[in-house]
Design a protein around this motif. Structure first.
Motif, PDB file in Angstrom:
ATOM      1  N   THR A   1     -77.451  47.139 114.676  1.00 19.79           N
ATOM      2  CA  THR A   1     -75.987  46.980 114.669  1.00 19.79           C
ATOM      3  C   THR A   1     -75.568  45.564 114.263  1.00 19.79           C
ATOM      4  O   THR A   1     -74.417  45.184 114.438  1.00 19.79           O
ATOM      5  CB  THR A   1     -75.422  47.304 116.063  1.00 19.79           C
ATOM      6  N   LEU A   2     -76.500  44.810 113.715  1.00 17.45           N
ATOM      7  CA  LEU A   2     -76.219  43.448 113.266  1.00 17.45           C
ATOM      8  C   LEU A   2     -76.360  43.382 111.752  1.00 17.45           C
ATOM      9  O   LEU A   2     -77.304  43.949 111.189  1.00 17.45           O
ATOM     10  CB  LEU A   2     -77.201  42.459 113.903  1.00 17.45           C
ATOM     11  N   SER A   3     -75.445  42.688 111.104  1.00 18.95           N
ATOM     12  CA  SER A   3     -75.580  42.546 109.654  1.00 18.95           C
ATOM     13  C   SER A   3     -74.953  41.243 109.164  1.00 18.95           C
ATOM     14  O   SER A   3     -74.022  40.723 109.761  1.00 18.95           O
ATOM     15  CB  SER A   3     -74.938  43.733 108.930  1.00 18.95           C
ATOM     16  N   ALA A   4     -75.536  40.754 108.078  1.00 21.82           N
ATOM     17  CA  ALA A   4     -75.014  39.557 107.421  1.00 21.82           C
ATOM     18  C   ALA A   4     -75.136  39.746 105.920  1.00 21.82           C
ATOM     19  O   ALA A   4     -76.149  40.244 105.424  1.00 21.82           O
ATOM     20  CB  ALA A   4     -75.799  38.321 107.858  1.00 21.82           C
ATOM     21  N   GLU A   5     -74.090  39.378 105.212  1.00 28.04           N
ATOM     22  CA  GLU A   5     -74.099  39.378 103.750  1.00 28.04           C
ATOM     23  C   GLU A   5     -73.390  38.094 103.320  1.00 28.04           C
ATOM     24  O   GLU A   5     -72.175  38.043 103.211  1.00 28.04           O
ATOM     25  CB  GLU A   5     -73.376  40.608 103.202  1.00 28.04           C
ATOM     26  N   ILE A   6     -74.196  37.054 103.132  1.00 30.38           N
ATOM     27  CA  ILE A   6     -73.665  35.718 102.893  1.00 30.38           C
ATOM     28  C   ILE A   6     -74.092  35.236 101.516  1.00 30.38           C
ATOM     29  O   ILE A   6     -75.279  35.183 101.208  1.00 30.38           O
ATOM     30  CB  ILE A   6     -74.135  34.746 103.996  1.00 30.38           C
ATOM     31  N   ARG A   7     -73.100  34.902 100.710  1.00 34.66           N
ATOM     32  CA  ARG A   7     -73.342  34.450  99.339  1.00 34.66           C
ATOM     33  C   ARG A   7     -73.126  32.942  99.253  1.00 34.66           C
ATOM     34  O   ARG A   7     -72.263  32.401  99.927  1.00 34.66           O
ATOM     35  CB  ARG A   7     -72.389  35.177  98.395  1.00 34.66           C
ATOM     36  N   ARG A   8     -73.912  32.301  98.414  1.00 36.01           N
ATOM     37  CA  ARG A   8     -73.825  30.849  98.260  1.00 36.01           C
ATOM     38  C   ARG A   8     -73.301  30.506  96.867  1.00 36.01           C
ATOM     39  O   ARG A   8     -74.022  30.622  95.884  1.00 36.01           O
ATOM     40  CB  ARG A   8     -75.204  30.226  98.460  1.00 36.01           C
ATOM     41  N   PRO A   9     -72.037  30.071  96.764  1.00 37.96           N
ATOM     42  CA  PRO A   9     -71.531  29.644  95.456  1.00 37.96           C
ATOM     43  C   PRO A   9     -72.076  28.254  95.112  1.00 37.96           C
ATOM     44  O   PRO A   9     -72.269  27.418  95.991  1.00 37.96           O
ATOM     45  CB  PRO A   9     -70.015  29.590  95.668  1.00 37.96           C
ATOM     46  N   VAL A  10     -72.331  28.036  93.842  1.00 34.47           N
ATOM     47  CA  VAL A  10     -72.801  26.743  93.363  1.00 34.47           C
ATOM     48  C   VAL A  10     -71.893  26.333  92.204  1.00 34.47           C
ATOM     49  O   VAL A  10     -71.766  27.070  91.227  1.00 34.47           O
ATOM     50  CB  VAL A  10     -74.272  26.815  92.886  1.00 34.47           C
ATOM     51  N   LEU A  11     -71.270  25.174  92.322  1.00 35.53           N
ATOM     52  CA  LEU A  11     -70.378  24.685  91.276  1.00 35.53           C
ATOM     53  C   LEU A  11     -71.157  23.792  90.315  1.00 35.53           C
ATOM     54  O   LEU A  11     -71.867  22.880  90.744  1.00 35.53           O
ATOM     55  CB  LEU A  11     -69.213  23.902  91.878  1.00 35.53           C
ATOM     56  N   VAL A  12     -71.013  24.082  89.017  1.00 33.22           N
ATOM     57  CA  VAL A  12     -71.697  23.300  87.989  1.00 33.22           C
ATOM     58  C   VAL A  12     -70.692  22.869  86.925  1.00 33.22           C
ATOM     59  O   VAL A  12     -69.673  23.520  86.724  1.00 33.22           O
ATOM     60  CB  VAL A  12     -72.863  24.092  87.328  1.00 33.22           C
ATOM     61  N   ASP A  13     -71.027  21.768  86.235  1.00 37.62           N
ATOM     62  CA  ASP A  13     -70.172  21.331  85.129  1.00 37.62           C
ATOM     63  C   ASP A  13     -70.617  22.003  83.841  1.00 37.62           C
ATOM     64  O   ASP A  13     -71.533  22.839  83.843  1.00 37.62           O
ATOM     65  CB  ASP A  13     -70.146  19.809  85.009  1.00 37.62           C
ATOM     66  N   GLN A  14     -69.991  21.640  82.743  1.00 39.38           N
ATOM     67  CA  GLN A  14     -70.268  22.284  81.463  1.00 39.38           C
ATOM     68  C   GLN A  14     -71.705  22.080  80.987  1.00 39.38           C
ATOM     69  O   GLN A  14     -72.199  22.825  80.147  1.00 39.38           O
ATOM     70  CB  GLN A  14     -69.277  21.825  80.379  1.00 39.38           C
ATOM     71  N   ASN A  15     -72.413  21.091  81.554  1.00 39.14           N
ATOM     72  CA  ASN A  15     -73.810  20.855  81.190  1.00 39.14           C
ATOM     73  C   ASN A  15     -74.787  21.571  82.119  1.00 39.14           C
ATOM     74  O   ASN A  15     -75.997  21.428  81.980  1.00 39.14           O
ATOM     75  CB  ASN A  15     -74.112  19.355  81.191  1.00 39.14           C
ATOM     76  N   GLY A  16     -74.243  22.298  83.110  1.00 46.75           N
ATOM     77  CA  GLY A  16     -75.092  22.985  84.072  1.00 46.75           C
ATOM     78  C   GLY A  16     -75.513  22.103  85.233  1.00 46.75           C
ATOM     79  O   GLY A  16     -76.295  22.512  86.087  1.00 46.75           O
ATOM     80  N   THR A  17     -74.973  20.895  85.303  1.00 51.67           N
ATOM     81  CA  THR A  17     -75.301  19.964  86.383  1.00 51.67           C
ATOM     82  C   THR A  17     -74.492  20.326  87.623  1.00 51.67           C
ATOM     83  O   THR A  17     -73.275  20.510  87.544  1.00 51.67           O
ATOM     84  CB  THR A  17     -74.968  18.514  85.960  1.00 51.67           C
ATOM     85  N   GLU A  18     -75.169  20.418  88.753  1.00 49.96           N
ATOM     86  CA  GLU A  18     -74.485  20.738  90.006  1.00 49.96           C
ATOM     87  C   GLU A  18     -73.581  19.587  90.436  1.00 49.96           C
ATOM     88  O   GLU A  18     -73.932  18.421  90.297  1.00 49.96           O
ATOM     89  CB  GLU A  18     -75.502  21.031  91.117  1.00 49.96           C
ATOM     90  N   LEU A  19     -72.408  19.931  90.970  1.00 54.01           N
ATOM     91  CA  LEU A  19     -71.471  18.936  91.466  1.00 54.01           C
ATOM     92  C   LEU A  19     -71.862  18.509  92.877  1.00 54.01           C
ATOM     93  O   LEU A  19     -72.460  19.278  93.635  1.00 54.01           O
ATOM     94  CB  LEU A  19     -70.048  19.496  91.470  1.00 54.01           C
ATOM     95  N   SER A  20     -71.475  17.290  93.256  1.00 55.27           N
ATOM     96  CA  SER A  20     -71.827  16.771  94.582  1.00 55.27           C
ATOM     97  C   SER A  20     -71.207  17.593  95.709  1.00 55.27           C
ATOM     98  O   SER A  20     -71.752  17.628  96.815  1.00 55.27           O
ATOM     99  CB  SER A  20     -71.423  15.301  94.699  1.00 55.27           C
TER     100      SER A  20
END
Length: 180
Positions: free
Chosen positions: A27-46
């Motif tokens: 009876t326990l469930s989790a569905e947690i998504r992790r967004p990742v923000l990147v710039d136009q070069n694919g570099t992750e933002l701080s």
């Protein structure tokens, strides 16, 4: 005469799907998504460090509830999930709202607004610019609250004298909508 200062180019921001966390145990469930923000070069933002800490807190909350449920008698029902939505992607700013959704239907939000020139998070205080603007916006909010209560008796806001809204500090959670 050409300017000696070169205008810093604005970045474009894209949301990528990071590692997700999905569990279903009785009876326990989790569905947690992790967004990742990147710039136009694919570099992750701080800002991803802050986003990741928030997502990790949701996972930890699920694990704590799972451990507590194992000690209790009977069925314990617990479900948590999250969503995120880009609320503004304008010329100067990018905003995203992340919602934590409980099985009961209650939702809480975490918001992120990024300045596209710096790639860094911007606070409400930084966006509004100074204490005077914060004061003027706070007065406007109080006036709108008063007006709404006058127009509709079922609308109730608590003002500063009642332990409620006393003004903006500049640290409030906020996001921009598509209209900015």
């Amino acid at each position: 005469r050409p300017s000696d200062k070169k205008e810093k180019e604005k970045i474009s921001i894209e949301v990528k799907e990071g590692q997700s966390y999905e569990k279903e145990e009785g009876t326990l469930s989790a569905e947690i998504r992790r967004p990742v923000l990147v710039d136009q070069n694919g570099t992750e933002l701080s800002i991803n460090k802050e986003i990741s800490e928030y997502v990790d807190s949701l996972i930890a909350e699920y694990e704590e509830n799972k451990a507590a449920s194992e000690k209790e008698e009977g069925d314990v029902h617990y479900a948590v999930s999250n969503t995120y939505e880009v609320t503004h992607d304008g010329e100067q700013y990018f905003s995203m709202a992340a919602a934590r959704i409980m099985g009961s239907g209650s939702e809480t939000y975490q918001t992120y607004t990024i300045d596209k020139k710096t790639g860094e998070a911007v606070s409400l205080g930084e966006l509004l610019g100074n204490e005077e603007t914060l004061r003027l916006v706070s007065e406007n909010i109080s006036a709108q609250m008063e007006e709404q209560m006058k127009e509709d008796a079922s609308v109730v806001y608590f003002q500063a004298s009642e332990g409620g809204f006393s003004g903006l500090t500049g640290d409030e959670s906020f996001y921009l909508n598509q209209d900015g």
